[in-house]
Scaffold this active site. Structure first.
Site, PDB file in Angstrom:
ATOM      1  N   HIS A  93      48.314 -27.432   4.249  1.00  0.00           N
ATOM      2  CA  HIS A  93      47.369 -26.978   3.220  1.00  0.00           C
ATOM      3  C   HIS A  93      47.592 -25.483   2.960  1.00  0.00           C
ATOM      4  O   HIS A  93      47.826 -24.707   3.899  1.00  0.00           O
ATOM      5  CB  HIS A  93      45.931 -27.243   3.680  1.00  0.00           C
ATOM      6  N   GLU A 142      49.046 -29.570  -4.493  1.00  0.00           N
ATOM      7  CA  GLU A 142      47.847 -28.760  -4.717  1.00  0.00           C
ATOM      8  C   GLU A 142      48.255 -27.362  -5.171  1.00  0.00           C
ATOM      9  O   GLU A 142      48.551 -26.495  -4.335  1.00  0.00           O
ATOM     10  CB  GLU A 142      47.042 -28.636  -3.421  1.00  0.00           C
TER      11      GLU A 142
HETATM   12  P1  PGA Z   1      38.853 -28.271  -4.211  1.00  0.00           P
HETATM   13  O1  PGA Z   1      39.755 -28.231  -2.912  1.00  0.00           O
HETATM   14  O2  PGA Z   1      38.673 -29.721  -4.600  1.00  0.00           O
HETATM   15  O3  PGA Z   1      37.557 -27.640  -3.797  1.00  0.00           O
HETATM   16  O4  PGA Z   1      39.549 -27.510  -5.277  1.00  0.00           O
HETATM   17  C1  PGA Z   1      40.850 -29.093  -2.774  1.00  0.00           C
HETATM   18  C2  PGA Z   1      41.588 -28.782  -1.506  1.00  0.00           C
HETATM   19  O5  PGA Z   1      41.880 -27.621  -1.236  1.00  0.00           O
HETATM   20  O6  PGA Z   1      41.896 -29.680  -0.717  1.00  0.00           O
END
Ligand code: PGA
Length: 215
Positions: A93, A142
């Site tokens: 992440h 992401e």
């Molecule tokens: P968010 O976070 O949905 O609050 O944008 C997603 C994540 O970082 O897993």
């Protein structure tokens, strides 16, 4: 089959977790056809597991795993500690990379240990430059600018990134970044997107359930 992952990050105490569970469990959990994976902070994994373990479409995930195996590593939570409780673990992440300086080397160690304990790594990448281990079955795209900002990436751009990754057949591809009940269906209707990693919106049981219903 879609995968809906709740990433609670460092939110909630035990009381708040129980409230979330009370509200969430009022829904018809047995009617779910997709896979729902809840990733609470470490101390809250067990209470969520105890409540959801009888529902086959729900499982638990960890938000992290130590890069060290069992042993004298004070403060660490290793694969062995999580065995029997979780099935998935988030690795790579961008918040771990940024705030905890996790390098590719560390991420590879974590991936190997996750696999050793038979957890599926939910391997997050920020863009196509981030290396992806050959051994992972789940890749989560992401873009950092979309995380927690209320600005989600367009479907076209998500699909373009997927194409650039040239993933092996069978690898699941998920999107995360400001997913909410209003934009989730945009991604869920695409057969090229296997699921969503949901941060902020998953903290609210009603909103998270809305997304589960749409899948
Ligand atoms: P968010 O976070 O949905 O609050 O944008 C997603 C994540 O970082 O897993």
């Amino acid at each position: 089959m879609k995968y809906l992952i709740a990433n609670w990050k460092a939110n909630k105490n035990l009381t708040e977790t129980n409230h979330w569970l009370d509200e969430f469990c009022q829904n018809k959990l047995t009617q779910i056809k997709n896979q729902v994976i809840i990733c609470p902070p470490f101390p809250l994994i067990v209470p969520v597991y105890e409540k959801l373990k009888y529902f086959p479409n729900f499982s638990l995930g960890a938000q992290d795993i130590s890069s060290f195996d069992i042993g004298s590593y004070t403060g660490e939570v290793c694969g062995k500690n999580l065995e029997e409780i979780i099935k998935y673990v988030i690795i790579g992440h961008s918040e771990r990379r940024k705030y905890f300086q996790e390098t590719e080397t560390v991420l590879m160690k974590k991936t190997a240990l996750a696999l050793k304990y038979h957890f599926q790594p939910l391997y997050c990448i920020r863009n196509e430059k981030d290396a992806i281990s050959e051994k992972v079955n789940f890749v989560v795209y992401e873009p950092t600018w979309a995380i927690g900002t209320g600005k989600n990436e367009s479907l076209d751009q998500v699909l373009l990134l997927r194409k650039r990754l040239n993933l092996k057949p069978g690898i699941k591809f998920l999107y995360g970044g400001s997913v909410n009940e209003d934009n989730a269906s945009l991604y869920l209707k695409s057969d090229k997107i296997d699921g969503l990693l949901i941060g902020g919106t998953s903290l609210n049981p009603k909103s998270f359930w809305e997304i589960i219903k749409q899948a």
